[in-house]
Design a protein around this motif. Sequence first.
Motif: not given
Length: 431
Positions: A159-176
Amino acid sequence: MKTTGTTFRRAGTALLAATTLTALSALSALPATAATAATADPSRGGAAWHGTWAASPQAAAAPFGPNWSERGFDNQTVRQTVRVTTGGTRARIELTNRYGSTPLRITGATVARTAEGGAVRPGSVRALTFDGRGSVTIPAGGTLLSDGAPFRTSAFETLTVTLYLAGPTGPATFHFFSGTTSYRAAGDHRADVAGTAFTETDSSWYYLSGVEVSGGAHTARRDSIVTFGDSITDGVGATPGADDRYPDELAERLAAAGSPRAVLNHGIGGNQVVNDTTWAGEKGIARFKKDVLTERGVGTVVLLEGINDIGGSGPSFPGGPTPEVSVNRLIEGHRTLIRQAHARGIKVIGATLTPIKGSFYFTPENEAKREAFNAWVRTSGAYDGVVDFDRAVADPADPDRILPAYDSGDHLHPGDAGYRAMAAALDLDEL
């Protein structure tokens, strides 16, 4: 799925079948906050949900070179692919801002069936909602689920999940380490079918920490399996994009044996049992509560972790050495994890640590620790079952070394064949 930190649930209303940018923009004009969405939980309405894919969150870091986590996103769309391990008739995603320092605004999100590259299959794009709305704000430290959506999935579908982030998020929580490709585009491209706008690529997952399904044959049973550990669970050394990590191979083996189960991968490369690190996640005894004990429907956890505790005090550990860990301290860390799991009625399969001879971790002292710890795993009786990954991948002519056919090349991480051998070593009856 999550109940630690600041946690929120999503109502199981319908996922909208909007596929045009106009419809998606209309949804985004209706804001939601995690606080308001927390008032409803789809599971209370009788829907049985369980995880079908997962990734453990990490704080923004760049241990091996630049990635998108450091600066985050601003008026950008990020598209990410995941392979589910069981199917269902409804789906929802989990998003996390666990390590964010400010609220995270998700302007909009979609789910679709994956095509080539950054493209998705025509007619499959669906807008995701949050408490019936198209956008949501996740507080710093928070985690949430989207609304349940009528979106049929099959086991081992991507599956493909797509996120639109219109404003600045700052450093992102992620999985490296994702072992696959993520895509980024400037502007709002969440409804795109083609992948032409997605001109940037990366190999991490951002904000996405889970996919849950309901309505399948197995959603009402508590039989999901979590694999918990470090880079060898995460799948470092496997062919990128091939889904050949040992948890992937285990899920396929279970399905082939007529006992399909969800297998959720909660490995983090570099992670340690008893030490926090600057880049490889919170120590296992802390994150276990957040990553494993909050998963729905889990009956068993396979615990393979400790080689970074043993090798991390040396100069080769990325980010600098961590405090030295004795065998006794590592054992007590495992006993802590076992107690946490047993308190929730979860069965624990303990795994021996795989060979390290020839790798940057190998010293006579580290090898002595590995062998002493493995002897404890095999004989202590502390676990509900044991899998001997050490012997499964060791070279019979030199048991302190990975068999060359199973070696990814660094003498520490198995390759595809090694991960298949690890999955084959698990006793399906014990699971």
